[in-house]
Design a protein around this motif. Sequence first.
Motif, PDB file in Angstrom:
ATOM      1  N   PRO B 469       0.837  -1.202   0.000  1.00 22.53           N
ATOM      2  CA  PRO B 469       0.000   0.000   0.000  1.00 22.53           C
ATOM      3  C   PRO B 469       0.873   1.255   0.000  1.00 22.53           C
ATOM      4  N   VAL B 470       0.406   2.270  -0.671  1.00 18.40           N
ATOM      5  CA  VAL B 470       1.154   3.525  -0.763  1.00 18.40           C
ATOM      6  C   VAL B 470       0.283   4.672  -0.256  1.00 18.40           C
ATOM      7  N   LYS B 471       0.820   5.422   0.697  1.00 20.38           N
ATOM      8  CA  LYS B 471       0.140   6.653   1.140  1.00 20.38           C
ATOM      9  C   LYS B 471       0.823   7.828   0.482  1.00 20.38           C
ATOM     10  N   MET B 472       0.133   8.446  -0.467  1.00 24.78           N
ATOM     11  CA  MET B 472       0.685   9.647  -1.088  1.00 24.78           C
ATOM     12  C   MET B 472       0.361  10.837  -0.202  1.00 24.78           C
ATOM     13  N   VAL B 473       1.401  11.571   0.157  1.00 21.03           N
ATOM     14  CA  VAL B 473       1.235  12.735   1.031  1.00 21.03           C
ATOM     15  C   VAL B 473       1.693  13.985   0.289  1.00 21.03           C
ATOM     16  N   TRP B 474       0.793  14.943   0.162  1.00 18.60           N
ATOM     17  CA  TRP B 474       1.209  16.256  -0.321  1.00 18.60           C
ATOM     18  C   TRP B 474       1.600  17.075   0.892  1.00 18.60           C
ATOM     19  N   THR B 475       2.719  17.766   0.790  1.00 24.16           N
ATOM     20  CA  THR B 475       3.071  18.705   1.853  1.00 24.16           C
ATOM     21  C   THR B 475       2.237  19.975   1.657  1.00 24.16           C
ATOM     22  N   ARG B 476       2.344  20.887   2.607  1.00 21.40           N
ATOM     23  CA  ARG B 476       1.622  22.162   2.449  1.00 21.40           C
ATOM     24  C   ARG B 476       2.038  22.853   1.164  1.00 21.40           C
ATOM     25  N   GLU B 477       3.315  22.753   0.837  1.00 23.51           N
ATOM     26  CA  GLU B 477       3.800  23.398  -0.382  1.00 23.51           C
ATOM     27  C   GLU B 477       3.154  22.772  -1.613  1.00 23.51           C
ATOM     28  N   ASP B 478       3.036  21.446  -1.633  1.00 28.60           N
ATOM     29  CA  ASP B 478       2.363  20.776  -2.757  1.00 28.60           C
ATOM     30  C   ASP B 478       0.907  21.223  -2.841  1.00 28.60           C
ATOM     31  N   ASP B 479       0.277  21.335  -1.688  1.00 30.44           N
ATOM     32  CA  ASP B 479      -1.136  21.688  -1.631  1.00 30.44           C
ATOM     33  C   ASP B 479      -1.358  23.113  -2.155  1.00 30.44           C
ATOM     34  N   THR B 480      -0.412  23.992  -1.849  1.00 29.18           N
ATOM     35  CA  THR B 480      -0.535  25.385  -2.301  1.00 29.18           C
ATOM     36  C   THR B 480      -0.255  25.494  -3.798  1.00 29.18           C
ATOM     37  N   ARG B 481       0.719  24.696  -4.260  1.00 30.46           N
ATOM     38  CA  ARG B 481       1.188  24.862  -5.646  1.00 30.46           C
ATOM     39  C   ARG B 481       0.623  23.819  -6.602  1.00 30.46           C
ATOM     40  N   GLY B 482      -0.230  22.948  -6.093  1.00 28.78           N
ATOM     41  CA  GLY B 482      -0.669  21.804  -6.886  1.00 28.78           C
ATOM     42  C   GLY B 482      -1.830  22.052  -7.834  1.00 28.78           C
ATOM     43  N   GLY B 483      -2.326  23.269  -7.854  1.00 27.89           N
ATOM     44  CA  GLY B 483      -3.335  23.586  -8.858  1.00 27.89           C
ATOM     45  C   GLY B 483      -4.763  23.327  -8.435  1.00 27.89           C
ATOM     46  N   TYR B 484      -5.643  23.446  -9.445  1.00 28.83           N
ATOM     47  CA  TYR B 484      -7.094  23.371  -9.257  1.00 28.83           C
ATOM     48  C   TYR B 484      -7.569  24.478  -8.327  1.00 28.83           C
ATOM     49  N   TYR B 485      -7.282  25.686  -8.787  1.00 30.43           N
ATOM     50  CA  TYR B 485      -7.580  26.882  -8.017  1.00 30.43           C
ATOM     51  C   TYR B 485      -8.938  27.485  -8.375  1.00 30.43           C
ATOM     52  N   ARG B 486      -9.457  28.280  -7.450  1.00 32.41           N
ATOM     53  CA  ARG B 486     -10.541  29.188  -7.841  1.00 32.41           C
ATOM     54  C   ARG B 486      -9.901  30.146  -8.837  1.00 32.41           C
ATOM     55  N   PRO B 487     -10.486  30.270 -10.055  1.00 31.29           N
ATOM     56  CA  PRO B 487      -9.832  31.093 -11.060  1.00 31.29           C
ATOM     57  C   PRO B 487      -9.847  32.580 -10.714  1.00 31.29           C
ATOM     58  N   ALA B 488      -8.803  33.265 -11.168  1.00 38.71           N
ATOM     59  CA  ALA B 488      -8.792  34.725 -11.084  1.00 38.71           C
ATOM     60  C   ALA B 488      -9.924  35.263 -11.954  1.00 38.71           C
ATOM     61  N   ASN B 489     -10.531  36.355 -11.539  1.00 34.18           N
ATOM     62  CA  ASN B 489     -11.645  36.932 -12.281  1.00 34.18           C
ATOM     63  C   ASN B 489     -11.559  38.445 -12.299  1.00 34.18           C
ATOM     64  N   LEU B 490     -11.997  38.998 -13.408  1.00 36.97           N
ATOM     65  CA  LEU B 490     -12.129  40.442 -13.518  1.00 36.97           C
ATOM     66  C   LEU B 490     -13.559  40.747 -13.943  1.00 36.97           C
ATOM     67  N   HIS B 491     -14.208  41.625 -13.226  1.00 39.54           N
ATOM     68  CA  HIS B 491     -15.587  41.999 -13.563  1.00 39.54           C
ATOM     69  C   HIS B 491     -15.624  43.491 -13.891  1.00 39.54           C
ATOM     70  N   ALA B 492     -16.153  43.806 -15.073  1.00 40.19           N
ATOM     71  CA  ALA B 492     -16.375  45.208 -15.436  1.00 40.19           C
ATOM     72  C   ALA B 492     -17.875  45.482 -15.348  1.00 40.19           C
ATOM     73  N   LEU B 493     -18.241  46.527 -14.638  1.00 42.97           N
ATOM     74  CA  LEU B 493     -19.668  46.835 -14.469  1.00 42.97           C
ATOM     75  C   LEU B 493     -19.964  48.278 -14.867  1.00 42.97           C
ATOM     76  N   LYS B 494     -21.172  48.451 -15.393  1.00 43.16           N
ATOM     77  CA  LYS B 494     -21.660  49.791 -15.717  1.00 43.16           C
ATOM     78  C   LYS B 494     -23.118  49.880 -15.289  1.00 43.16           C
ATOM     79  N   ALA B 495     -23.505  51.035 -14.814  1.00 40.26           N
ATOM     80  CA  ALA B 495     -24.911  51.259 -14.495  1.00 40.26           C
ATOM     81  C   ALA B 495     -25.367  52.554 -15.149  1.00 40.26           C
ATOM     82  N   ALA B 496     -26.565  52.503 -15.681  1.00 41.37           N
ATOM     83  CA  ALA B 496     -27.185  53.722 -16.206  1.00 41.37           C
ATOM     84  C   ALA B 496     -28.162  54.232 -15.157  1.00 41.37           C
ATOM     85  N   ILE B 497     -28.066  55.518 -14.847  1.00 39.51           N
ATOM     86  CA  ILE B 497     -28.964  56.131 -13.869  1.00 39.51           C
ATOM     87  C   ILE B 497     -29.846  57.129 -14.620  1.00 39.51           C
ATOM     88  N   ASP B 498     -31.150  57.008 -14.421  1.00 35.97           N
ATOM     89  CA  ASP B 498     -32.046  57.893 -15.169  1.00 35.97           C
ATOM     90  C   ASP B 498     -32.268  59.218 -14.432  1.00 35.97           C
TER      91      ASP B 498
END
Lengths: 152, 778
Positions: B469-498
């Motif tokens: 049996p093999v126990k694969m262990v990610w260290t904290r560094e692996d966990d931080t750098r291992g991917g599957y992140y919440r993606p970066a996002n940019l939101h542009a918003l505009k509102a029209a006021i009457d």
Amino acid sequence: MTSLNVNGQPLTVDVPDDMPLLWALRDGAGMTGTKFGCGIAQCGACTVHLDGKPVRSCVMPVSAAKGKAVTTIEGMAKDKVGHAVQTAWRKLDVVQCGYCQSGQIMSATALLKEKHKPTDADIDQAMSGNVCRCATYVRIRAAIHAAAASLV
Amino acid sequence: MNDKIRLATAAELSSDALSTDAKAASGAAHGAAHDPSRRRLLQAGAGLALAVYFAPLSADNARPRKLAASKATADSTAVFEPNAFIRIDADGGVSVIAKHLEMGQGVYTGLATLVAEELDADWSQVRVIGAPADAKRYGNAAFGGLQGTGGSTAMASSYTQMRQAGATARAMLVAAAAQQWQVPADRITVSNGRVHHVSAERSAHFGELAALAAQQPVPTNVQLKEPAQFKLIGKQQLARKDSSAKTDGSAQFTQDVQLPGMLVAVLAHPPRFGATVAKFDAAAAKAIPGVVDVVAVPGQRGVFQGGVAVLARNTWSAIRGRQVLNVDWDESQAFKSGSDALLTQYRALAQQPGSVAHDSGDHAKAFASATKTLEAQYEVPFLAHASMEPLNCVVKLGDGVCEIWNGEQFQTIDQQLVAAQLGLKPEQVTLNQLYAGGSFGRRANPKSDYLLEATATAQAAQKAGHSVPVKMVWTREDDTRGGYYRPANLHALKAAIDAQGNVSAWWQRIVGQSIMQGGPMAAMVQNGIDPTSVEGAADLPYAVPSLHVELHSPELAVPVQWLRSVGHTHTAFSTEVFIDEIAVATGKDAYELRRSLLAQQPRHLAVLELAATKAGWSKPLAKAAAGERRGRGIGVHKSFESYVANVVEVTVKPDGSFKVDRVVCAVDCGVAINPDVIRAQMEGGIGYGLWIALHGGLTFKDGAVEQSNFHDYRPLRINEMPAVEVHIVPSAEPPTGVGEPGTPVVAPALVNALYAATGQRLRVLPIDSTALREVRAA
């Protein structure tokens, strides 16, 4: 072979001297209540007591524990303050994922042995080295106060 | 009940497929197949697409059947198993088989509450065991019958199912008592784990009737309680089922699994996504005491990285071995960009038309006739989930079988994908359920990334002659750098006021990677729209005459995935800050503006008003100390069918540093099954959201992740945690989730509070407090 005293009992582990106490306990002795979170003393999940003082076992070589009393989460039920902390933790249902809570309880117990009636500021200072990613901090504070009250 | 006992018993009761040498085997119930009578598909995001993509699974082809007492294994005390979810022992103990992963969200307690309510069990005698992988019995109706935990669906999808399981067992116990005592069934009552004859002449605990109950026919139509009859649901603070084991160190996580002969594997992962191993020199690593071997683990592009695994007798030796391992990487195909370049690219994309996610009213006309136009751009970075337990997985390969120990969040998919990698059938892969030390979505990876990496590591070890049996262990560094992140996002918003100062159009363009595109759930992307990229924006609750939402989903080599509350982590931020900006620009109170625009949204309105009332919104905030500035901000957002509002109070110092003093939270999640768990999830969700606001930020430089561990990828700490008050809206609506909806609202409410305190509008997360420095007139 390293001879230790863990939770009042002699314990011999067959590990290299430079192995951190965390891994000596976990992999060497099968005592898995003490957790691995960061490996660099940044999260506190590995907190144990060495002669009553909280230490981060992930960065402390097992050789440094020779001749000293090591206390772990597994020993808390027999510790008056530790047991009060565990009881308060259960009463307030502090835990969520639970992975950090051994370390939290060890740090909280050490705090209450130093300060019988800690303030919120005392708690924040003593506990800020223990990370909880579930952010159970509100209840950790409340449980420490409750444990303090129960020990009066 | 002590968790060590729980696990030991589970192992004893486990099915033949489970090995007996597992210290930490989970329960594989012998239980009969269960027919969930209600298979409603919730609007739970992933469910439909999962069902479309993966092989169809039938969850309704097996009728309930009872197990005779003799079916239980010799050393088992379970004598009555009315369905897949319940086992009753001779001593009256009730085991609830939990089909969902307990990762902190309280689901073991929640599922047990539903069963115990209808069973009229004694709460102290109820314990919970993690279910094995078996979609036929343990599928999630909200995932189209696939077994898994996510989208805050567990309680919603189990509310009727688990109560029916409990009511069925109760009916069979009553039938057994009627037979044994020779009395009519309608003269029998059940309470606190005991069955009584109404004359009170006879009573028995569940265990005493269990054997006879197992002989009773399974009722096909059981009556569930009316809410007025509830004794547990919403009524009491029931002690969490995992509190004891998680406070004495006995709770078993994947990291704690020890198997005979097991080797620990720590992998050297590529420094950049898409890089592969060119060559490596294992001599130094092999010289470390405890290191057994060093093997290459081929990755799978776009799935898992692989690398070079150091196999050792203990974790420390494996970590030390990796430190001295020399690996040359082929980076010709690697991701080489940086966060600054990505931001420039995203800003440029925000100037280009995207795919239209929503279009109502006439925004062009509204903007053309607007008396005032408001524009703002919001930016959020990549985030690693950073659970306390770094990722790990234990794999044991056998002859035509594979056994895995894991905090399992996506059983059906993991089983299928691991089986495919090994050339096995899914049922030949056994998954043993353990507690997960957090997940925040990470352990439900639709590509099974870390399970496949662990499996590939075990395969590589086997090939090198280590059939253990093999126990694969990610260290904290692996966990931080291992991917599957919440993606970066940019939101542009505009509102029209009457001319009347009202919003006549709301325009939003979102730029961010799709978490579905190019993956197994790509079917969810329709007409260029990944619904999880625009959820919370394309369905903006505010009554605006025109709503127009567009999306760009640039493709990058950075692996991305859902993170607690998914798209709402960024859409709540942009929309709830922008509405605040509109309030300021039109001279309206932030709360009153929201109220007026939510007049047709009663559940939004109710949480908003409750939070504002409890926070004392109409009264002035307590004065700041000399030199300090105080402010209060508000936000409201619906996610996963639950509604949450926050009022945040802050105190800002002259240097811009600040303290979040208090968060008042109101939540409407339908029927409040476990009020204390709901409060806990709001507290924790707010803490997680505060982390996102204050610290969460992963950046790339030349393709490499710049952060590695908690010193530079900072978590929220206790000294940063505000007082939190949670108020639950009484409701008779069907229950909805609470694991995620607490997270999205706090960041915008905090930014709004900081604006109120300082007049500085922050639009980038994590917050840079230097912008809040006091500017004194010269």
